[in-house]
Design a protein around this motif. Structure first.
Motif, mmCIF file in Angstrom:
data_model
loop_
_atom_site.group_PDB
_atom_site.id
_atom_site.type_symbol
_atom_site.label_atom_id
_atom_site.label_comp_id
_atom_site.label_asym_id
_atom_site.label_seq_id
_atom_site.Cartn_x
_atom_site.Cartn_y
_atom_site.Cartn_z
ATOM 1 N N TYR A 39 -5.237 -10.578 -5.403
ATOM 2 C CA TYR A 39 -5.313 -9.324 -4.851
ATOM 3 C C TYR A 39 -4.485 -8.335 -5.578
ATOM 4 C CZ TYR A 39 -4.414 -6.293 -0.746
ATOM 5 O OH TYR A 39 -4.679 -5.130 0.048
ATOM 6 N N ILE A 81 -4.806 -1.495 -1.569
ATOM 7 C CA ILE A 81 -4.487 -1.623 -0.148
ATOM 8 C C ILE A 81 -5.174 -0.656 0.641
ATOM 9 C CG2 ILE A 81 -2.103 -2.543 -0.495
ATOM 10 C CD1 ILE A 81 -1.077 0.141 0.404
ATOM 11 N N GLN A 105 -9.633 -1.582 3.428
ATOM 12 C CA GLN A 105 -9.209 -2.390 4.600
ATOM 13 C C GLN A 105 -10.209 -2.035 5.797
ATOM 14 O OE1 GLN A 105 -5.750 0.439 5.386
ATOM 15 N NE2 GLN A 105 -6.483 0.186 7.479
ATOM 16 N N ARG A 159 0.048 3.909 1.022
ATOM 17 C CA ARG A 159 -1.359 3.721 1.570
ATOM 18 C C ARG A 159 -2.039 5.225 1.634
ATOM 19 N NH1 ARG A 159 -5.578 4.432 2.850
ATOM 20 N NH2 ARG A 159 -6.972 3.450 4.423
ATOM 21 N N ASN A 171 -6.031 -6.051 4.375
ATOM 22 C CA ASN A 171 -5.224 -5.574 3.279
ATOM 23 C C ASN A 171 -3.754 -6.226 3.773
ATOM 24 O OD1 ASN A 171 -4.474 -3.849 5.687
ATOM 25 N ND2 ASN A 171 -4.261 -2.165 4.148
#
Length: 288
Positions: free
Chosen positions: A62, A82, A85, A214, A271
């Motif tokens: 990841y 991230i 999601q 994020r 995520n």
């Protein structure tokens, strides 16, 4: 004649015994098949940091693009990773179920742990005994309960409704006055800041840093963690960075956070919070 027979028998016995002895000696020195211990593909102990981290799993894959990066480049790559999601509806039953799952009391699966209050209450009593706290206060950017930024599970925690209301949109910082000890022990507050109990200070720091990473320069919002205490809710800024970095160091990642991160990743949004998986990245991103 008898004597010769006796000597012959004795020689045969010695010969047979010697053969058995050689056979046993050969078996004793013959290499044995080694049993290779099964290696866990879930978690291992990283002695260099004293933290449990995920190794040799899809989690390492990841973050593969972030390995070896530092500073602004690392933050940008983490943002890209991230930002992929699934989105949950803030108002739906799934959100209540998800928070009951992510913040489940380790000692009682029928209960959920409250962030600031530090006590557990029945999962089924949502709305009365607990509601949803936006750790990055929704007023810092006025994103409200918008799907996505306003319903991000990494930023939502179960909390006592009265404590949630009293925290309001105060920034996180060292505070001057004791809060209501019956509702949230070891919590302090003042006009513009909120200081939670020591056990969750690091948790809160890593949530705020996740949100800053994020939702950095997205099409909807550009959140920024700053080294001040902005109270103007029209600005998408939250503080206080220097205090949060201090809390991150003083309250390391624990098993509750790790489990929560895994549950969000595996079952809901898919995520992760990189500052839980790699606490050392906080210094790489924010101290450069």
């Amino acid at each position: 004649m008898i004597k010769k027979i006796y000597v012959l028998i004795l020689m045969m016995v010695l010969l047979i015994t010697g053969c058995n002895s050689n056979t046993n000696q050969h078996n004793a020195t013959e290499p044995k098949m080694k049993t290779v211990p099964e290696q866990s593909n879930v978690r291992n102990l990283d002695q260099s940091r004293g933290n449990i981290r995920v190794l040799n799993t899809e989690v390492d894959n990841y973050y593969k693009e972030a390995v070896g990066k530092t500073g602004a480049e690392l933050k940008q790559i983490l943002h890209e990773i991230i930002s992929k999601q699934d989105v949950i509806d803030y108002r739906g039953q799934q959100m209540w179920d998800a928070l009951g799952d992510t913040d489940q009391d380790p000692n009682d699966p029928s209960k959920v742990m409250l962030l600031y209050a530090g006590r557990s209450v029945s999962k089924s009593n949502h709305g009365s005994q607990w509601n949803k706290e936006h750790v990055w206060a929704q007023y810092h950017g006025e994103f409200g309960r918008t799907r996505g930024i306003g319903s991000d599970l990494h930023n939502l925690k179960p909390e006592d409704p009265d404590v949630n209301r009293d925290r309001g949109h105060r920034n996180f910082d060292e505070s001057a006055d004791d809060y209501n000890g019956n509702r949230a022990p070891d919590t302090k507050w003042d006009a513009d800041s909120w200081e939670p109990r020591d056990e969750v200070k690091g948790d809160i720091a890593r949530i705020i840093l996740y949100m800053d990473t994020r939702y950095e320069d997205t099409d909807r919002m550009d959140l920024k963690v700053v080294d001040s205490s902005p109270m103007d809710n029209s600005e998408p800024q939250h503080g206080k960075l220097s205090t949060l970095l201090k809390w991150h160091e003083e309250d390391p990642v624990d098993d509750f956070e790790r489990r929560r991160n895994n549950v969000i990743f595996e079952k809901y949004q898919h995520n992760r919070n990189p500052f839980i998986d790699h606490p050392e990245w906080v210094a790489e991103v924010y101290n450069k």
